[in-house]
Design a protein around this motif. Structure first.
Motif, PDB file in Angstrom:
ATOM      1  N   TYR A   8       0.852  -1.183   0.000  1.00  0.00           N
ATOM      2  CA  TYR A   8       0.000   0.000   0.000  1.00  0.00           C
ATOM      3  C   TYR A   8       0.894   1.241   0.000  1.00  0.00           C
ATOM      4  CZ  TYR A   8      -3.717  -3.204   1.573  1.00  0.00           C
ATOM      5  OH  TYR A   8      -4.617  -4.226   1.675  1.00  0.00           O
ATOM      6  N   VAL A   9       0.831   2.027  -1.064  1.00  0.00           N
ATOM      7  CA  VAL A   9       1.561   3.298  -1.113  1.00  0.00           C
ATOM      8  C   VAL A   9       0.630   4.433  -1.535  1.00  0.00           C
ATOM      9  CG1 VAL A   9       3.816   2.254  -1.568  1.00  0.00           C
ATOM     10  CG2 VAL A   9       2.319   2.845  -3.484  1.00  0.00           C
ATOM     11  N   GLN A  10      -0.670   4.230  -1.432  1.00  0.00           N
ATOM     12  CA  GLN A  10      -1.622   5.239  -1.881  1.00  0.00           C
ATOM     13  C   GLN A  10      -1.532   6.525  -1.061  1.00  0.00           C
ATOM     14  OE1 GLN A  10      -2.480   2.388  -0.356  1.00  0.00           O
ATOM     15  NE2 GLN A  10      -4.283   2.616   0.964  1.00  0.00           N
ATOM     16  N   ASN A  11      -1.976   7.611  -1.700  1.00  0.00           N
ATOM     17  CA  ASN A  11      -2.039   8.923  -1.049  1.00  0.00           C
ATOM     18  C   ASN A  11      -0.677   9.405  -0.547  1.00  0.00           C
ATOM     19  OD1 ASN A  11      -4.917   7.608  -0.664  1.00  0.00           O
ATOM     20  ND2 ASN A  11      -5.202   9.825  -0.572  1.00  0.00           N
ATOM     21  N   ASN A  12       0.283   9.387  -1.482  1.00  0.00           N
ATOM     22  CA  ASN A  12       1.582  10.003  -1.264  1.00  0.00           C
ATOM     23  C   ASN A  12       1.849  10.956  -2.431  1.00  0.00           C
ATOM     24  OD1 ASN A  12       3.256   8.967   1.166  1.00  0.00           O
ATOM     25  ND2 ASN A  12       2.294   7.088   0.392  1.00  0.00           N
ATOM     26  N   GLN A  13       3.108  11.268  -2.678  1.00  0.00           N
ATOM     27  CA  GLN A  13       3.482  12.126  -3.809  1.00  0.00           C
ATOM     28  C   GLN A  13       4.534  11.421  -4.661  1.00  0.00           C
ATOM     29  OE1 GLN A  13       4.648  15.949  -2.161  1.00  0.00           O
ATOM     30  NE2 GLN A  13       2.955  15.894  -0.702  1.00  0.00           N
TER      31      GLN A  13
ATOM     32  N   GLY B   9       7.057   8.690 -11.274  1.00  0.00           N
ATOM     33  CA  GLY B   9       7.758   7.733 -12.106  1.00  0.00           C
ATOM     34  C   GLY B   9       6.882   6.546 -12.457  1.00  0.00           C
ATOM     35  N   SER B  10       7.510   5.473 -12.903  1.00  0.00           N
ATOM     36  CA  SER B  10       6.756   4.275 -13.302  1.00  0.00           C
ATOM     37  C   SER B  10       6.633   3.301 -12.133  1.00  0.00           C
ATOM     38  CB  SER B  10       7.461   3.583 -14.469  1.00  0.00           C
ATOM     39  OG  SER B  10       8.623   2.907 -14.011  1.00  0.00           O
ATOM     40  N   ILE B  11       5.787   2.275 -12.350  1.00  0.00           N
ATOM     41  CA  ILE B  11       5.642   1.221 -11.341  1.00  0.00           C
ATOM     42  C   ILE B  11       6.174  -0.105 -11.882  1.00  0.00           C
ATOM     43  CG2 ILE B  11       3.688   2.335 -10.208  1.00  0.00           C
ATOM     44  CD1 ILE B  11       1.822   0.409 -11.647  1.00  0.00           C
ATOM     45  N   ASN B  12       7.038  -0.017 -12.888  1.00  0.00           N
ATOM     46  CA  ASN B  12       7.562  -1.231 -13.522  1.00  0.00           C
ATOM     47  C   ASN B  12       8.348  -2.109 -12.563  1.00  0.00           C
ATOM     48  OD1 ASN B  12       6.453  -0.408 -15.918  1.00  0.00           O
ATOM     49  ND2 ASN B  12       8.347   0.432 -16.761  1.00  0.00           N
ATOM     50  N   VAL B  13       8.949  -1.522 -11.529  1.00  0.00           N
ATOM     51  CA  VAL B  13       9.758  -2.297 -10.598  1.00  0.00           C
ATOM     52  C   VAL B  13       8.922  -3.327  -9.845  1.00  0.00           C
ATOM     53  CG1 VAL B  13       9.468  -0.727  -8.638  1.00  0.00           C
ATOM     54  CG2 VAL B  13      11.569  -2.067  -8.840  1.00  0.00           C
ATOM     55  N   LEU B  14       7.602  -3.162  -9.857  1.00  0.00           N
ATOM     56  CA  LEU B  14       6.712  -4.086  -9.143  1.00  0.00           C
ATOM     57  C   LEU B  14       6.269  -5.266 -10.001  1.00  0.00           C
ATOM     58  CD1 LEU B  14       4.362  -1.393  -7.503  1.00  0.00           C
ATOM     59  CD2 LEU B  14       6.462  -2.360  -6.571  1.00  0.00           C
TER      60      LEU B  14
ATOM     61  N   LEU C 168      -2.461  -4.648  -4.264  1.00  0.00           N
ATOM     62  CA  LEU C 168      -1.611  -3.499  -4.588  1.00  0.00           C
ATOM     63  C   LEU C 168      -2.466  -2.246  -4.720  1.00  0.00           C
ATOM     64  CD1 LEU C 168       1.055  -2.142  -5.460  1.00  0.00           C
ATOM     65  CD2 LEU C 168       0.573  -2.875  -7.804  1.00  0.00           C
ATOM     66  N   ASN C 169      -2.115  -1.210  -3.963  1.00  0.00           N
ATOM     67  CA  ASN C 169      -2.822   0.070  -4.033  1.00  0.00           C
ATOM     68  C   ASN C 169      -1.803   1.180  -4.222  1.00  0.00           C
ATOM     69  OD1 ASN C 169      -4.391   2.392  -3.696  1.00  0.00           O
ATOM     70  ND2 ASN C 169      -5.723   1.422  -2.181  1.00  0.00           N
ATOM     71  N   VAL C 170      -1.814   1.838  -5.402  1.00  0.00           N
ATOM     72  CA  VAL C 170      -0.912   2.952  -5.703  1.00  0.00           C
ATOM     73  C   VAL C 170      -1.708   4.221  -6.002  1.00  0.00           C
ATOM     74  CG1 VAL C 170       0.894   1.428  -6.571  1.00  0.00           C
ATOM     75  CG2 VAL C 170      -0.817   2.336  -8.161  1.00  0.00           C
ATOM     76  N   GLU C 171      -2.939   4.276  -5.572  1.00  0.00           N
ATOM     77  CA  GLU C 171      -3.824   5.391  -5.902  1.00  0.00           C
ATOM     78  C   GLU C 171      -3.303   6.738  -5.395  1.00  0.00           C
ATOM     79  OE1 GLU C 171      -7.636   4.236  -4.267  1.00  0.00           O
ATOM     80  OE2 GLU C 171      -8.336   3.563  -6.229  1.00  0.00           O
ATOM     81  N   ASN C 172      -3.725   7.806  -6.095  1.00  0.00           N
ATOM     82  CA  ASN C 172      -3.509   9.192  -5.659  1.00  0.00           C
ATOM     83  C   ASN C 172      -2.037   9.519  -5.425  1.00  0.00           C
ATOM     84  OD1 ASN C 172      -6.354   9.555  -5.657  1.00  0.00           O
ATOM     85  ND2 ASN C 172      -6.475   8.673  -3.598  1.00  0.00           N
TER      86      ASN C 172
ATOM     87  N   THR D  88      -5.315   1.639  -8.974  1.00  0.00           N
ATOM     88  CA  THR D  88      -4.337   2.536  -9.585  1.00  0.00           C
ATOM     89  C   THR D  88      -4.885   3.927  -9.865  1.00  0.00           C
ATOM     90  OG1 THR D  88      -4.948   1.808 -11.815  1.00  0.00           O
ATOM     91  CG2 THR D  88      -3.183   0.587 -10.702  1.00  0.00           C
ATOM     92  N   GLY D  89      -6.090   4.244  -9.438  1.00  0.00           N
ATOM     93  CA  GLY D  89      -6.713   5.528  -9.757  1.00  0.00           C
ATOM     94  C   GLY D  89      -5.951   6.718  -9.190  1.00  0.00           C
TER      95      GLY D  89
END
Length: 697
Positions: free
Chosen positions: A210-215, A218-223, A231-235, A254-255
């Motif tokens: 969970y890394v949502q609601n940060n700043q 870049g890409s998320i290819n490393v995942l 997996l939550n990368v939102e916001n 991913t929103g």
């Protein structure tokens, strides 16, 4: 006679029995004490809990806890503490309304495998000294600030980490490579920025992220190759496509990003598409190969027909180093000038255009290049002229992944060469015209003549295609600003001795600009972000000689650094630099930013808050950066504060010249060495010029 003789015998028997009984009681007593001792807690673990209790303001809800001594693994019941034999193994303090901080002795809790202080009101930086061997680590739901402590990277048994819902900031460092058992990682709802670190790719057991609601950006290819199920990368600010391998994740969110969707086709279709793509790619490569052969033949034919034209053209290639030089240590890339030229057309971060060929370069630019290079053949102080293609190749087309920082007048990128050489390239935002080319070269000429051990060394420059690029030595420890404000207080703390020596080295750089250079040079942008630290933490003042670029009134220099008289940039004087330097010293003293909107209103402006307290020893002690943990000589601290007070006076005429500041700081260094019995921790990179002040002695 017999009766008389029997009395002593009975008394002796009674005495022996009594002695045996007493001996038996004594042995039982000692045995019991020994057993109790075996079950008593480790003294270092108890001490860690004592400090933790005090740091959390001795909360009444922690029943059984003590500020000194005690035995949590004995008969006493310490709330939230569990033991195995005499070792503390679990600390469960979630949701108890705790405040304050966690203390600084948690590293003593070597047997703790479960550590949970979530859902409290704990604040400050997460201490570097966390329990070293946890399996479960939960610090979520507090108000922790700063970065993620590097000590987490050494916790090889970690399976669960939750740092979510705090106020953590800064970039994620590459510290996740040795956590093979980590299954769940929650960094959500913080203020983390930058790219996902490449070491994320080593988390081969990670099921939940969970890394949502940060700043983050870049890409998320490393995942792509992780065994993720949730997996939550939102916001955030992620860009680029979502790797097709993430499509199978059961719960993917991913929103709130600028991610482009992955293909909706099934695996067999995607495989067919991949095959077709590979075929097309092969055809294109073959075509390009044939094209190169044809062009080579044409060029050879042209060469034999026009030898004099080639000679003229070669003379115009004066902006590309043709041999290995003493500054960069790398060979010219002129023979590979076609590498990635097409990428220049699509580089959004730089806005670069393909460099024109030398034969298309204006006669004015070519003429100036020839004059400049003929001049530097007799002037060893001049910088090296780099080609744009060379710098573009070394910086990966000036990609965002190579961005080191963004300053008042431009961005700085990391340039890496095949031979291992690393440089820093500063791109000035202002475009250059033929009319201003001479002015820019005058600036370069001036900077290349600045030679001081504490001033960032200019290596080279580039003026092709209207760009203004400056090439500097790369300093591996980044900036003082990063050390003080973007890393947590306990990961890389600067000792008091180091802080004083950084101040002294920077002061000597400013003294050189003000009192050695002729005419005097005003810096106009002294701030901690412009003080770079090398591998041994020696300071190097950057952006020297660039004051001409600060004439634009729209440029916003570092907030909190400008002297009161500097209502506009033209009002800067030598004494304005002294004020800005005093603000940097305040940063070193307090660990605070010059302006911090997150502080209470009366504490937001550092100078306004700190100045009235600089001569009050009790208040001064309270102001000192907590990361120092009280490890400083009081007299050196007081003298350091006296220098600050002089530098940040509102009236410029009362501020001292930098030579006096240097002499005062030399006294601080000597006093520090006398109190600590140390020679300092910046003893390398000696230069003879420093012996005048005993700086490195």
């Amino acid at each position: 006679m017999s009766a008389c003789s029997s009395e002593p015998s009975s008394r002796l028997l009674f005495s022996s029995s009594s002695s045996l009984a007493l001996l038996l009681l004594l042995l039982l007593s000692l045995g019991g004490r020994s057993a109790d001792a075996d079950n008593s807690s480790n003294s270092s673990e108890v001490s860690a809990l004592n400090v933790m209790f005090t740091s959390m303001n001795s909360p009444s809800q922690l029943t059984g806890w003590q500020s000194q001594g005690g035995d949590p693994c004995g008969d006493e019941d310490w709330k939230g503490i569990s033991c195995t034999d005499s070792s503390i193994t679990e600390i469960r303090l979630s949701g108890l309304g705790l405040s304050g901080s966690l203390g600084y002795q948690l590293a003593n809790l070597a047997s703790v495998t479960y550590f949970d202080v979530s859902k409290n009101n704990l604040q400050g930086s997460i201490p570097y000294q966390l329990p070293p061997n946890p399996v479960y680590l939960n610090l979520a739901g507090n108000t922790f600030t700063g970065g993620i402590p590097y000590s987490i990277s050494q916790m090889s048994n970690l399976e669960y980490v939750n740092l979510g819902h705090n106020q953590l900031n800064g970039q994620l460092t590459d510290m996740f490579g040795n956590l093979p058992k980590l299954s769940e990682l929650d960094l959500s709802f913080n203020q983390l920025s930058g790219n996902l670190p490449q070491s994320f790719g080593s988390l081969k057991s990670l099921k939940t992220l969970y890394v949502q609601n940060n700043q983050l950006s870049g890409s998320i290819n490393v995942l792509a190759n992780l065994p993720l199920e949730d997996l939550n990368v939102e916001n955030n600010h992620f860009t680029g496509p979502v790797p097709i391998k993430l499509k199978s994740i059961y719960n993917l969110q991913t929103g709130g990003n600028s991610l482009s969707g992955y293909t909706s086709s099934d695996d067999s279709q995607s495989g067919g598409v991949s095959t077709i793509g590979a075929v097309i790619f092969g055809v294109v490569i073959a075509f390009l190969f044939l094209l190169v052969i044809v062009l080579t033949l044409i060029k050879r034919s042209s060469s034999s027909a026009s030898p004099h034209y080639i000679d003229d053209d070669s003379q115009n290639r004066s902006f590309t180093p043709l041999v290995t030089d003493e500054f960069t240590g790398h060979k010219s890339m002129d023979s590979d000038a076609s590498i990635n030229v097409k990428a220049l057309e699509s580089c959004p971060s730089m806005g670069l255009k393909p460099p024109p060929s030398d034969r298309n370069r204006s006669s004015t630019e070519n003429e100036f290049a020839r004059k400049y290079n003929s001049k530097r053949s007799t002037d060893p102080a001049s910088a090296i002229a780099y080609s744009l293609v060379d710098l573009q190749a070394a910086t990966g087309s000036f990609s965002s992944s190579r961005l080191l920082g963004e300053g008042s007048i431009g961005c700085v990128y990391k340039a890496k060469y095949a031979d291992g050489k690393v440089l820093a390239v500063k791109k000035i935002n202002q475009a250059i015209s033929e009319d201003s080319l001479q002015d820019f070269m005058d600036v370069i000429s001036g900077i290349s003549r600045l030679h001081h051990s504490n001033i960032a060394e200019l290596v080279g420059f580039c003026t092709e295609s209207g760009h203004q690029l400056l090439v500097y030595e790369f300093q591996r420890n980044g900036s003082l600003h990063e050390f003080l404000h973007l890393s947590d207080d306990y990961s890389n703390p600067l000792t008091w001795d180091t802080r004083v020596r950084i101040a002294l080295g920077t002061a000597r750089a400013v003294e050189y600009l003000h009192e050695v250079c002729s005419p005097s040079s005003i810096h106009k942008n002294i701030k901690s972000a412009n003080i770079l630290l090398d591998i041994e933490l020696n300071p190097h003042l950057s952006d020297c000689g660039l004051a001409v670029f600060y004439q634009d009134t729209s440029i916003n220099l570092g907030q909190g650094y400008s002297a009161p008289e500097c209502t506009n940039l033209s009002a800067y004087t030598l004494k304005s630099d002294v004020y800005s330097f005093g603000v940097v010293m305040l940063e070193l003293l307090t660990g605070r930013k010059p302006f911090d909107s997150s502080k209470p209103r009366t504490e937001q402006a550092l100078v306004r808050w700190a100045t009235p307290q600089l001569h009050d020893i009790d208040a001064l002690v309270q102001m000192v950066d907590p990361a120092l943990r009280g490890l400083y000589p009081p007299k050196s601290l007081s003298r350091f504060a006296d220098v600050i007070a002089l530098c940040v006076q509102p009236e410029p005429e009362f501020r001292p010249p930098m030579s006096e500041v240097v002499q005062s700081l030399v006294g601080c260094v000597q006093r520090t060495s006398m109190n600590k019995g140390l020679g300092g921790d910046m003893s390398a990179s000696r230069r003879s010029e420093d012996s005048d002040y005993g700086y490195y002695n």
